[in-house]
Design a protein around this motif. Structure first.
Motif, short mmCIF file in Angstrom:
data_model
loop_
_atom_site.label_atom_id
_atom_site.label_comp_id
_atom_site.label_asym_id
_atom_site.label_seq_id
_atom_site.Cartn_x
_atom_site.Cartn_y
_atom_site.Cartn_z
N LYS A 65 65.60 11.92 -28.37
CA LYS A 65 64.57 11.22 -27.61
C LYS A 65 63.63 10.50 -28.57
N LYS A 66 63.35 9.24 -28.28
CA LYS A 66 62.49 8.44 -29.14
C LYS A 66 61.03 8.79 -28.87
N ILE A 67 60.27 8.91 -29.94
CA ILE A 67 58.84 9.16 -29.87
C ILE A 67 58.16 7.96 -30.50
N TRP A 118 60.93 11.12 -37.61
CA TRP A 118 59.50 11.28 -37.84
C TRP A 118 59.24 12.37 -38.88
N LYS A 119 60.03 13.42 -38.83
CA LYS A 119 59.87 14.50 -39.79
C LYS A 119 60.12 13.98 -41.21
N LYS A 156 54.76 5.91 -31.77
CA LYS A 156 53.40 6.11 -32.27
C LYS A 156 52.87 4.78 -32.76
N LYS A 204 66.70 16.41 -26.77
CA LYS A 204 65.33 16.46 -27.24
C LYS A 204 65.22 15.82 -28.63
N GLU A 205 66.21 16.08 -29.48
CA GLU A 205 66.22 15.49 -30.82
C GLU A 205 66.41 13.98 -30.77
N LYS A 237 68.90 20.61 -26.50
CA LYS A 237 68.34 20.45 -27.84
C LYS A 237 68.71 19.09 -28.41
N LYS A 259 60.71 6.41 -33.28
CA LYS A 259 61.72 7.14 -34.05
C LYS A 259 62.05 8.44 -33.33
N THR A 260 63.17 9.04 -33.73
CA THR A 260 63.52 10.36 -33.19
C THR A 260 62.68 11.41 -33.90
N ARG A 261 62.73 12.63 -33.40
CA ARG A 261 61.96 13.72 -34.00
C ARG A 261 62.36 13.92 -35.47
#
Length: 89
Positions: free
Chosen positions: A49-51, A74-75, A53, A46-47, A43, A69-71
């Motif tokens: 990990k860079k996403i 982004w949130k 866009k 996963k948090e 977990k 950014k991380t999850r």
């Protein structure tokens, strides 16, 4: 009919056949980490990990900027964008 194997094949195969005989039958194969720790690590990874866009730089422009950014980031970013859009109306 006698089957003849090359000496090299015998030298390779013989230790493989003898290895289980020297193993300790009471010892576990490998200590397994607790399932809870694996879930936490997965977990966390996963948090973190860079996403990435592509986002429009300005309204009315086709130019896009790549943002990573991380999850969680982004949130927060999306929430901030929703809040800003709500204030304008």
């Amino acid at each position: 009919m006698i089957l003849r194997l090359p000496k090299a094949a015998l030298l390779i195969a013989l230790p493989m056949l003898a290895a289980p005989a020297f193993a300790d039958p009471d010892a576990p194969a490998e200590p397994e980490p607790p399932v809870e720790e694996e879930a936490k690590e997965e977990k966390k990874a996963k948090e973190e990990k860079k996403i990435c866009k592509r986002i429009m730089a300005q309204a009315g422009s086709r130019r896009q900027t790549k943002i990573c950014k991380t999850r969680a980031e982004w949130k927060a970013y999306n929430q901030d964008q929703r809040n800003r859009a709500g204030r304008r109306n």
